[in-house]
Design a protein around this motif. Structure first.
Motif, mmCIF file in Angstrom:
data_model
loop_
_atom_site.group_PDB
_atom_site.id
_atom_site.type_symbol
_atom_site.label_atom_id
_atom_site.label_comp_id
_atom_site.label_asym_id
_atom_site.label_seq_id
_atom_site.Cartn_x
_atom_site.Cartn_y
_atom_site.Cartn_z
ATOM 1 N N LEU A 50 67.772 19.808 72.074
ATOM 2 C CA LEU A 50 68.991 20.442 72.602
ATOM 3 C C LEU A 50 70.254 19.705 72.156
ATOM 4 N N ASP A 51 70.090 18.750 71.207
ATOM 5 C CA ASP A 51 71.260 17.984 70.744
ATOM 6 C C ASP A 51 71.992 17.322 71.885
ATOM 7 N N MET A 52 71.228 16.872 72.860
ATOM 8 C CA MET A 52 71.841 16.220 74.020
ATOM 9 C C MET A 52 71.719 14.709 73.836
ATOM 10 N N GLU A 53 72.778 13.992 74.165
ATOM 11 C CA GLU A 53 72.770 12.528 74.054
ATOM 12 C C GLU A 53 71.751 11.946 75.028
ATOM 13 N N LYS A 54 71.160 10.829 74.625
ATOM 14 C CA LYS A 54 70.319 10.108 75.577
ATOM 15 C C LYS A 54 71.236 9.463 76.598
ATOM 16 N N PRO A 55 70.848 9.445 77.878
ATOM 17 C CA PRO A 55 71.686 8.721 78.836
ATOM 18 C C PRO A 55 71.695 7.234 78.480
ATOM 19 N N GLU A 56 72.780 6.592 78.824
ATOM 20 C CA GLU A 56 72.949 5.173 78.494
ATOM 21 C C GLU A 56 71.759 4.335 78.983
ATOM 22 N N ALA A 57 71.222 4.718 80.152
ATOM 23 C CA ALA A 57 70.149 3.920 80.768
ATOM 24 C C ALA A 57 68.762 4.304 80.273
ATOM 25 N N PHE A 58 68.674 5.030 79.153
ATOM 26 C CA PHE A 58 67.367 5.537 78.700
ATOM 27 C C PHE A 58 66.321 4.420 78.603
ATOM 28 N N ARG A 102 58.265 12.914 75.968
ATOM 29 C CA ARG A 102 58.646 14.331 76.039
ATOM 30 C C ARG A 102 60.120 14.488 76.407
ATOM 31 N N LEU A 103 60.622 13.617 77.287
ATOM 32 C CA LEU A 103 62.039 13.675 77.656
ATOM 33 C C LEU A 103 62.915 13.487 76.412
ATOM 34 N N GLU A 104 62.554 12.504 75.598
ATOM 35 C CA GLU A 104 63.342 12.225 74.393
ATOM 36 C C GLU A 104 63.314 13.442 73.459
ATOM 37 N N ARG A 105 62.144 14.066 73.369
ATOM 38 C CA ARG A 105 62.011 15.242 72.509
ATOM 39 C C ARG A 105 62.877 16.398 73.045
ATOM 40 N N SER A 106 62.826 16.636 74.372
ATOM 41 C CA SER A 106 63.645 17.710 74.961
ATOM 42 C C SER A 106 65.118 17.478 74.661
#
Ligand code: PMP
Length: 287
Positions: free
Chosen positions: A60-68, A52-56
């Motif tokens: 919102l066109d937000m980059e995944k954090p480097e540590a995903f 769900r985090l990845e979907r959110s």
């Protein structure tokens, strides 16, 4: 014991973790979050929360954090460092800080997301007295934005809803839009009538609860009838029982809606059974 939190790659004492005043989650509520429960030192439904985090982030066109890809490891390390047996892990990703205030999103090549995680120690989380007594709710109008399927940090209205409930001597509020219940301020809402479990269908009107998905799967596996559709407060008041689900409350019986007791005013048998199944099954596959 001072809590150790995670901020952008570092594990720090909570009072040493600092985020910029220009961070977009602070100025624009431009951030998303997840809450994962911990029982017996293990994470409940972790993969659901990660998906769900990845979907959110995508929505919102937000980059995944480097540590995903290290999030499981980070969660586990925080559980260990903070000696959490039962509790919650809060995770927040924001679009970061461009060093000034501007409505336009910053260039993701230049501004990296802010990733924060912290723990909340809650001994006996699964044995809460509220689950035995059930909770009382009020109904309020749902005036939130139209993308409630994205788990953003815009939690002002849910906070106001909880305050309205508190003022009315109740525990929480269910929100109503166009005559139908959408969801609770921080949970999904259900009623039970004639043995059938009724909960609102998924859409952009509600958050797609991770606990909801698991509970409905367990209910169907236990041959319980499930109907995913909208319902009114009047229908809920006339139901045999009602309950809510969330990562922090699991399955919680509702015993009163807008002053009207449900059934005999005690937690319903379907809610209690689902709570037991959910806790048992989730513990078995906790990681
Ligand atoms: N709806 C809303 C509005 C919520 O804030 C939450 C809790 N995050 C839920 C439903 C339940 O979702 P979950 O089961 O994933 O905790």
């Amino acid at each position: 014991m001072t809590r150790t939190v995670y901020l952008n790659g570092d594990y720090l004492p909570e009072d040493e973790a600092k985020v910029s005043v220009f961070d977009r989650s602070f100025l624009m509520a431009d951030g998303v979050y997840e809450v994962t429960s911990v029982l017996g030192g293990k994470l409940i439904d972790f993969n659901g929360h990660l998906v769900r985090l990845e979907r959110s982030l995508n929505e919102l066109d937000m980059e995944k954090p480097e540590a995903f890809d290290e999030l499981l490891e980070i969660h586990r390390k925080l559980v260990e460092l903070n000696d959490i047996e039962d509790g919650l892990i809060y995770l927040q990703v924001s679009r970061g800080s461009a060093g000034d205030r501007d409505f336009a999103f910053p260039d993701p090549e230049l501004v990296k997301p802010t990733l924060v995680l912290f723990t909340q120690n809650k001994p006996g989380l699964a044995d809460s007295p509220a689950a035995q007594a059930g909770i009382k709710i009020i109904s309020i109008e749902d005036i939130r934005w139209g993308r409630r399927d994205i788990k953003t940090v815009q939690l002002l209205y849910p906070s106001m809803g909880k305050m309205m409930a508190k003022k009315a001597g109740c525990d929480d509020a269910w929100m109503v839009e166009d005559g139908a219940v959408t969801e609770g301020t921080s949970n999904n809402a259900y009623i039970v009538k004639g043995g059938k479990i009724i909960t609102r269908h998924l859409s952009t009107d509600i958050l797609h609860g991770i606990t909801r998905a698991a509970v409905l799967r367990f209910a169907r596996e236990a041959q319980m009838e499930v109907e995913e559709r909208a319902f009114t407060i009047e229908e809920a008041q006339d139901a045999d029982e009602a309950f809510i689900t969330s990562a922090s409350s699991f399955v919680m019986p509702v015993v009163e809606i807008d002053g009207k007791p449900l059934g005999d005013g005690a937690p319903g048998s379907v809610a209690l059974r689902l709570r037991e199944i959910y806790l048992d099954e989730s513990r078995k596959v906790a990681i």
